[in-house]
Every structure is written in structure tokens, then in C-alpha cells.
Design an enzyme around this catalytic site. Sequence first.
Site: not given
Ligand code: GTP
Ligand code: SPV
Ligand code: MN
Length: 631
Positions: A95, A236, A245, A265, A287, A289, A312, A412
Site C-alpha cells: 500500500r 497491488y 481497505k 480493521h 498491518s 501484526c 482483517d 501474500r
Molecule cells: P495484514 O494482513 O497486513 O493486516 O496483517 P495481519 O495483522 O493479519 O498479520 P499476520 O497475522 O499476517 O502476521 C504478520 C506477521 O507477524 C507474520 O510474519 C506472523 O508470522 C507474525 N506473527 C503473528 N502472530 C505472532 C505472534 O504471536 N508472535 C510473533 N512473534 N509473531 C507473530
Molecule cells: C494491510 O495492509 O492491512 C492488509 C494488506 O491487509 S492490504 O490489502 O494491501 O491493505
Molecule cells: Mn490488514
Amino acid sequence: TRQETTKGAPEGGEASLTQGIPTIGEVPRLARLVEWVARVAELTRPAAIRYCDGSETEWHELVDLLVDKGCATRLAEDRFPNSIYVRTDPDDVARVEDQTFICSVREEDAGPLNNWMNPRAMKRIMRGLYEGCMEGRTMYVIPFCMGPLDAVDPKFGVEVTDSPYVVCSMRIMTRMGRPALDEMVQRDAAFVPCLHSVGLPLPPGTKDVTWPCDSQHVYISHFPEERTVWSYGSGYGGNSLLGKKCYALRIASVMARDEGWLAEHMLILKLTSPQGKTYHICAAFPSACGKTNLAMIRPTIPGWKAETIGDDIAWMRFGPDGRLYAVNPETGFFGVAPGTGDATNPNAMATIREGNSIFTNVALTDDGGVWWEGMTEQVPEHLMDWRGRSWTREYGPEGGRHTDKAAHPNSRFTTPTKQCPTLAEEFDSPRGVPIDIMIFGGRRENTIPLVNEAHDWQHGVFLGATCSSETTAAAVGMVGVVRRDPMAMRPFIGYHVGDYLEHWLKIGRTHDRSRLPRIFYVNWFLKDAQGRFLWPGFGDNSRVLKWMIDRLEGRVDAIQTPIGLLPKPEDIDVNGLDIDPATVRMVTRFVPHEWVDELPRIGQWFDFLGDKLPTELDEEYARLRSGVLKA
Ligand code: GTP
Ligand code: SPV
Ligand code: MN
């Protein structure tokens, strides 16, 4: 010039508008849609217009097209059925927050977290860019609905795009095509027009590229009063899948403000205790996290069952019983690949293995599969990296650096929610699920404890408003810098952040507080002096959820601190976990000197938010400050 309104356009006359441009697919019986399409075609001058029906035949046709043009690679059918691999332009990988605009009529309706431009000025710029931008390309028309089609008030949209990759992605991520259109026509419903172009016209004789874009002129613009989105230059994720979003957060947050609900979110999780009692949890993390991971959690404590509803976005409305009900408006996961593996998120891996997925900017294995850092402990000896370079375990990419990752950190997977083995039966419910717990969180290596319970709704809003997190690769820019990210919505609020926080507070003032969700603040990412994570995270986060449930049920007391209610270390169930009791104490404590450092950062943040910051939050800050300074 006519306005991009979606209601009340006159019938008839539309056929002449697209004269000369061949049309594929059935033309919808919705005059204002056909007229809008005609006006876009007049501006962008595509070679053809295709009305998408969302059928499997259409999917296969578009996948074949992407593969034939060299824009996608079909993956090994036995391991990744009906799935493709795509590499983007290296300048179009996330983004683009700097180029994301809220073009409200009045500047004061956009806040310090938004880029603002006068809507007419923005349209002038973007019309210039859109002029002839689809030359030589097919313009796809995608009717879609965010949330179940049988909702009381379904939220429709139509995305017009010149990217077949976007069409395929939208088919996974939204309820699109024929069923959405039929419902829209039948209800004579309004829709949010979403205009997208990759911004690379193909005049006769020019050769296409594998990932068309115009990364130097990206604009992601929102017109909140008109409820329209214009996106240009990027193909993207959040820049181009406009239902996500742009609509479901930025435009929907404005709708939610006006209509008294919440567009957030947040993931949505269903949790059943060993006693057989069911709870629903929403959690907002910035994002990359941890939302997808928590949404698909496999609890490591016995007897607990977790089911997935969303990963999400959550749309929450009040039910007649005064409780807040959450719906996931999407039908797919657009998940961060790196770090996703059988050890961390087996449910995501199982979802992907069902096939029907798109992988973007990960690495390609020699046997036609995909790989990314963290997928398996064993690193393949040889790969083609996300930029298409030959990559070896020992040396990294040819012509690159040894340390270069094989997959882009924001690579992704796009995969259907329905394939998730832990999908909850309520996923399709138009009513949604009643939320018991709301969690805010962020990625901080210190200061913010593992879990903290808000005293009440107002304090919870304060915790959300002061949320902070290290930046990630999900957006273009520096990674690892701590910034405030209120409710994990910093890049996604479609109006002034002060008004947004007031909207949250107003919910607490105007609803029965005993029926509102309890609010917690978590941090899975505390680190020791060596930079190692102190808390195991992932499935073990169920231990933190258990403490929250224990609090709800009045089974445990909490420690009153200036920052909130913290667990007694012994109340965090670490049975079967190899963790030192000192570490548990360390992650659950309030460290006064860290908070003495944190206070001025919160003060500066509130100053930055300006006059529209609700006074209740200033009061909460004053309370925190005096508590911390006394501690
Ligand atoms: P968006 O799709 O961007 O909104 O991200 P999201 O909030 O869904 O994050 P996601 O669950 O994909 O995790 C992002 C990164 O954080 C990945 O590399 C995970 O492996 C890592 N991660 C997720 N949960 C944990 C956790 O409890 N501990 C640690 N150390 N890393 C984590
Ligand atoms: C985020 O960045 O929080 C995502 C990926 O979930 S995107 O759809 O590119 O915003
Ligand atoms: Mn997101």
C-alpha cells in the site's frame, strides 16, 4: 459534467454511449450502472468492456489469459490445485500511504492522519491520468457486495478495472459477479463506484509487461460524500482490490459514523471454553501484526476450541438486544506469507493446500511450488526469488546480496475463507456474532505489557487511541519505526481522526455499557536484550485469551496499575509451556520508567491530533500521567 451519483440516473440511451467498443458478457439491467461504465469507457477508452459474472468459467479464462501472457505461473496441480503464482513490478509491492487521499469537500472533515485534496482538484489530476489509460486493454466491470447478500442493508459496489489479476483476486475476496448484481438490481440498490486502472495504456504496436503499473503516479483517492473510490497506477492489494481497505474501511467508516455503527480493521474469532461456553472476540492489530494468525489460532491449552470468522475487517452493528454484532464483509484472506507455516499457522497452510489461490511475490520452487521464509524450517537449496532471480540457500540471489530474502516481506496469499478448516458456521450469517471482547494491539519490543484490561469503555477507547506499533512492510516506507496507530486504523480512517475517536466515545455514552464488549490491549512482540521474543506467541496466545475469559467470568482478580488492569503472573496458564516464571513476570508487568518515557510521546500524539481530540481522552491522559509519575 455529470456527477458520479449512483441513484436516480435516467433510464435509456446508454447503448449509444459505448458505441464502437465491443462488450463481452450480459449488460446489466441497471441504467445508472451502464451509464457510469459508459462514462468511464469514454474517458479511459478501453479496447473492450467485459461484464464479469464471477463464474468458474470466467475464472479459468482469466487465469489462462494471465498465464498465456506470462503474467502468472500455474503451480503444481497436485500440491496447489487451481492456483497461480504472480510477481509484481518491484516498485509495486505494498500500500502507498503517501499517495492515499481523503477528498472530502471540506478540509476539516479529513484529519491530520489523512492526505487531503479538494475533490475537484483531485478529479482534474486523475482525469488527466485516466484519459485513454485503458487503450488496448479490456475494461472489466465487477459488481460486488461486501458482506452477505441477504443482509438487511447489503453494501454493494462495482469495481471497474483493467487488471485481470484484480478480477481474479476480487473473486476470492468478495461476493461478486452475477449473484451480487442480481441482488443489486432486484433491490434497486445504490452501489459505491470504484474505478481502478493500472495506468499503462497499450497503443498499437506496444508490448505489454508482466505487471503493468504506473508506480510513479499512484493515487488512491476517496470521495467520502459521493462514496466513490478512484485508484490509479498500482495493481497491488489494498491499492487495487477496492472492496477491501478503500471501501470496507475508508468509505465504510464514513457510512458507519453517519449510521451509528463501526467499520474496523479487526479479525473476528469464535472461542469455546472447556465448559462449552461460546465467546466472540474482535481484535485490531496494525498491518502485519498478527490478525490472520490470531483469527486462525490453534489453542495450545486443552479443551479450548477456536473458530475463524474474519481476519482483517469487521463491520459491527448494534442488535435489538443492545449488543454489538460483527460481520466479516470479505470472503477471502489476503494474508502475509512470510512467517506462515505449519508450526505457526497450520490452519492457513491447510486453507492454501485446498487450492484456488493466488500467491504474489513469494518464491517459486524448482518443482512448481511456492516457498517463503518461515514456511518450513528446511530452506530449499534453490529457488526463483520474488524478482525472478535464481536464488540459492548459500548465496541468495544472483546479482543480489546474500541477505536478500527469497520472498518479499509483504508477499501474500489470496485464498478463499470457506477453505479454512476452522471456519465458524456463523461466517455467512447476515446478523453476525455478538462481541464479548475487543482487543487492541501493536508490535512493541518494550513498554506495552502482554495484556492489559481497560477499566471501562472510555479507558478502552483511550488505549485504542494511543495504540502504537513498529511499522511493517505492509506499506511502502521505513520498517520498524514506532508510530501511533489508533485502533490499527491510522491508514484507514475515512474522516478526521478526532471525529472518529468521538464516534467511539459516543457509542459508550449512548449504549448500555454493561452490554458493550470488554476492552483489552495486548502485545505479543516484547523482546529481551538480545532481541529475542519473550512470549512464544501464536497458539500460546490462547493462554492470554483464557485470562480474558477468566476476567469476564469473574474467576480471577487483576492488579490495578496506572496503565490498566494487569494479570497476576500466576493467573496466566503456562501449563505445558516451557517458560521461566521470571519471564512471565517480565512480560506481564508495568515498568514505571518505561512509562515515564512513553508519557511525552502520548502527549505529543494528542497535540498532533489537535483541537478535535475529545476532552475525555485528555482527561484519561491526565489520569495516566499522574498515576505513572506517582508510581
Ligand atoms: P495484514 O494482513 O497486513 O493486516 O496483517 P495481519 O495483522 O493479519 O498479520 P499476520 O497475522 O499476517 O502476521 C504478520 C506477521 O507477524 C507474520 O510474519 C506472523 O508470522 C507474525 N506473527 C503473528 N502472530 C505472532 C505472534 O504471536 N508472535 C510473533 N512473534 N509473531 C507473530
Ligand atoms: C494491510 O495492509 O492491512 C492488509 C494488506 O491487509 S492490504 O490489502 O494491501 O491493505
Ligand atoms: Mn490488514
